[in-house]
Every structure is written in structure tokens, then in C-alpha cells.
Design a protein around this motif. Structure first.
Motif, PDB file in Angstrom:
ATOM      1  N   ALA A 309     -17.096  22.423   0.045  1.00 27.75           N
ATOM      2  CA  ALA A 309     -16.484  23.750  -0.036  1.00 27.75           C
ATOM      3  C   ALA A 309     -15.025  23.735   0.408  1.00 27.75           C
ATOM      4  O   ALA A 309     -14.203  24.501  -0.085  1.00 27.75           O
ATOM      5  CB  ALA A 309     -17.276  24.733   0.833  1.00 27.75           C
ATOM      6  N   ALA A 310     -14.715  22.822   1.336  1.00 21.41           N
ATOM      7  CA  ALA A 310     -13.347  22.713   1.846  1.00 21.41           C
ATOM      8  C   ALA A 310     -12.476  21.817   0.966  1.00 21.41           C
ATOM      9  O   ALA A 310     -11.266  21.708   1.209  1.00 21.41           O
ATOM     10  CB  ALA A 310     -13.365  22.178   3.271  1.00 21.41           C
ATOM     11  N   GLY A 311     -13.110  21.167  -0.002  1.00 23.57           N
ATOM     12  CA  GLY A 311     -12.350  20.273  -0.877  1.00 23.57           C
ATOM     13  C   GLY A 311     -12.194  18.880  -0.315  1.00 23.57           C
ATOM     14  O   GLY A 311     -11.318  18.133  -0.717  1.00 23.57           O
ATOM     15  N   SER A 312     -13.084  18.527   0.650  1.00 22.35           N
ATOM     16  CA  SER A 312     -13.080  17.180   1.221  1.00 22.35           C
ATOM     17  C   SER A 312     -14.518  16.730   1.345  1.00 22.35           C
ATOM     18  O   SER A 312     -15.455  17.499   1.161  1.00 22.35           O
ATOM     19  CB  SER A 312     -12.422  17.165   2.595  1.00 22.35           C
ATOM     20  N   GLU A 313     -14.732  15.466   1.657  1.00 23.51           N
ATOM     21  CA  GLU A 313     -16.083  14.926   1.754  1.00 23.51           C
ATOM     22  C   GLU A 313     -16.640  14.969   3.158  1.00 23.51           C
ATOM     23  O   GLU A 313     -17.770  14.608   3.396  1.00 23.51           O
ATOM     24  CB  GLU A 313     -16.109  13.458   1.244  1.00 23.51           C
ATOM     25  N   SER A 314     -15.841  15.384   4.157  1.00 22.81           N
ATOM     26  CA  SER A 314     -16.339  15.369   5.527  1.00 22.81           C
ATOM     27  C   SER A 314     -15.707  16.497   6.321  1.00 22.81           C
ATOM     28  O   SER A 314     -14.846  17.187   5.826  1.00 22.81           O
ATOM     29  CB  SER A 314     -16.023  14.021   6.187  1.00 22.81           C
TER      30      SER A 314
END
Length: 314
Positions: A309-314
């Protein structure tokens, strides 16, 4: 539009789609053998056609109509975790339409742990059932979510709030090397304890990772921007919606939600918070960074969904 299980079965058998509950999220069900019905799923959701779907079954023996070269580990895991939040990727039968598998030679299969879902599948046969939301948006965890997403134009079988709230673990057994493609409530350690084999976990967008739904495109994203929060602030910004795993209970503020390390509750409510923040008009959502994953089996799955959702994987 809320409907009965009999009406949902009628709709699906007539080649249309209907939303139904599972223990993870609500799914948008279509007859897995009806190509035109499955196409409607992609159209209704706005889902890219190369994104594979999970086939939902109600009995283990149904797997034989969907998969070939089924390894013994499959039956061990089905006995341990089905019905439940574990999807297993196997080599597919020729009769499984390519539209279901995104053109892949593998098929993802799950038996959901919800009595209405199992009753529905008994009436219809195996169903494709991606999450019942417009593609990329937060998955529905209540019947009202799915009803609102489609403005009442899709029949919804109301099974109450979902128990887990995030999508299933996806495990690839098609290559001889067990690999988790998407984290969920069933962890690598739980699987290793059953099959006595090392389970790896896919990272990035490698070729095996793309066998899994939820890995090719943006997913789980509200309209508000989602950001990780390094630590709980001393003062809260009234313009930001906060989702915290630690810290004291904030009281009745509508923008501050703390779980005191109840990760089951956090996972169950995560998508509802995303939707609520949008409904209330917040532009930013801050999620407190999570502790190490081995302290709770859901932490890695929550981190994955927030990261997407944040546009990152972690």
C-alpha cells in the motif's frame, strides 16, 4: 445488494459473479470452468488479465480435477491447514482455462474456512475468487465493503466480518522446492513442521513470485498515502490517521488506533482502517513500523500488505 447462498449459487451457475465471505477477505466468485464468467471477474474488478486467480474448492478430492503431478506434501498440508488460509500452487490440468491461471502452467488452489463459502462451492463447484474489490484497492473484510465498492450492483452473500482480514499465504509446490510467494497467516515455520522440508520465501518480482496473485501490480492501496512511522509520536497530528501496534490506548480519537501488540486484531482491521481513513477524508495514513517477524506469525503478512500500500515491499 445482499443475497442468500441459494441466490448466489444461482447467479454463479448462470454465468455471472457474486461476492461471498471467506475467513481471510470477501471474494468475487465465478465458475472456474466458465471462461466468460471468469472474464466478467476481470472486467468487474478492472483486473489485468495476466494476474492469476485462486480456485476455491470445498473438498480435497476436487484438486484432482484441477492439478496434475500432485506431490505428497500437498496432502500433508491440506490435512493440517485446510480449510484455512493457505493457497497451494500446483501444476495444472489442461482442462483449467488459461484465463484462470494468467497463462501459466500452474494453478493456485485453496479451501476457505467459512461455512457459507463451503456451502456455496458445494452448490456451484470450484470457484475463482479474487478479493471482491476494484483492482488495487483494499480488500473487503465486511459485506458492506463489497456492496459499496460496486454500488449495490453485485450480489453479496453476507457472512459477517472476516476473521483474519488479510489474504492467504500462497505456497508454490509445483517445482519441487517449497516456496512462499505471498506471506499470510500460515508461516514458513508452520509448513516446515508439517512437511519436514526447508521452505524458502520469494523476494522481489522473480519468475516464481509472479505465479501468485497479489504480486504483479499495486495492491491494497487506499486513496490516502500510506507511510511507515518509525516511532509513536509524543504529539499526534490531527490531519493524519495513525495505526499503531504499541503505545497506550489513545482514547476515542477517530484518527488514532493502537493495538498493544495484538497483531491478530491489527491484521483483521487493517483494510477497514484504510477504508475508514478514506471515508473520513484523511490524506495520510501512518502505520507504526513492526517488530521482528518471528515474534508473531502475522507480522510478516501485515508488513507485506502495508508495504504494498505504501509502494514498497517492507
Amino acid at each position: 445488494m445482499m443475497i442468500s447462498v441459494q441466490k448466489a449459487a444461482e447467479i454463479i451457475k448462470n454465468g455471472d459473479v457474486a461476492a461471498f465471505p471467506t475467513e481471510t477477505v470477501y471474494g468475487l466468485g465465478a465458475d472456474a470452468q466458465n471462461i466468460s464468467a471468469v472474464k466478467k471477474t476481470f472486467i468487474v474488478k478492472g483486473r489485468p488479465s495476466d494476474n492469476p486467480l485462486i480456485v476455491h474448492i470445498s473438498r480435497v478430492e476436487q484438486v484432482h480435477s484441477l492439478a496434475v503431478e500432485i506431490p505428497p506434501e500437498f496432502f500433508m498440508l491440506a490435512e493440517a491447514f485446510w480449510p484455512g488460509p493457505l493457497t497451494i500452487v500446483l501444476k495444472k490440468q489442461r482442462r483449467v482455462p488459461d484465463i484462470v491461471t494468467g497463462g501459466l502452467k500452474t494453478v493456485a488452489i485453496r479451501m476457505p474456512d467459512h461455512p457459507l463459502a463451503l456451502e456455496l462451492i458445494e452448490l456451484t463447484g470450484p470457484l475463482t475468487a479474487p478479493s471482491a474489490n476494484p483492482s488495487g484497492k483494499p480488500s473487503p473484510t465486511q459485506a458492506e465493503h463489497a456492496d459499496l465498492d460496486y454500488s449495490g450492483k453485485i450480489g453479496v452473500l453476507d457472512g459477517g466480518p472476516t476473521q483474519i482480514g488479510i489474504e492467504s499465504t500462497v505456497l508454490d509446490l509445483s517445482s519441487g522446492r517449497p516456496e512462499i510467494l505471498r506471506p499470510g497467516a500460515v508461516t514458513a515455520g508452520m509448513i516446515e513442521n508439517i512437511i519436514n522440508k526447508k521452505v524458502t520465501e520469494a523476494t522481489g518480482r522473480n519468475s516464481t513470485h509472479l505465479k501468485s496473485p497479489g504480486t504483479r501490480y499495486t495492491h491494497y492501496k487506499p486513496d490516502a498515502s500510506v507511510q511507515w512511522l518509525d516511532k509513536v509520536p509524543v504529539r499526534y497530528d490531527p490531519e493524519i490517521y495513525y495505526i499503531l501496534h504499541s503505545g497506550p490506548s489513545p482514547g476515542k480519537e477517530r484518527n488514532i488506533h493502537s493495538y498493544q501488540n495484538n497483531f491478530e486484531g491489527l491484521a483483521r482491521d487493517l483494510y477497514d482502517h484504510f477504508r475508514t481513513a478514506d471515508h473520513l477524508g484523511y490524506r495520510r495514513i501512518y502505520v507504526e513500523k513492526l517488530p521482528v517477524a518471528d515474534t508473531n506469525p502475522l507480522i510478516k503478512a501485515i508488513a507485506n500488505r502495508v508495504g504494498k500500500a505504501a509502494g514498497s515491499e517492507s
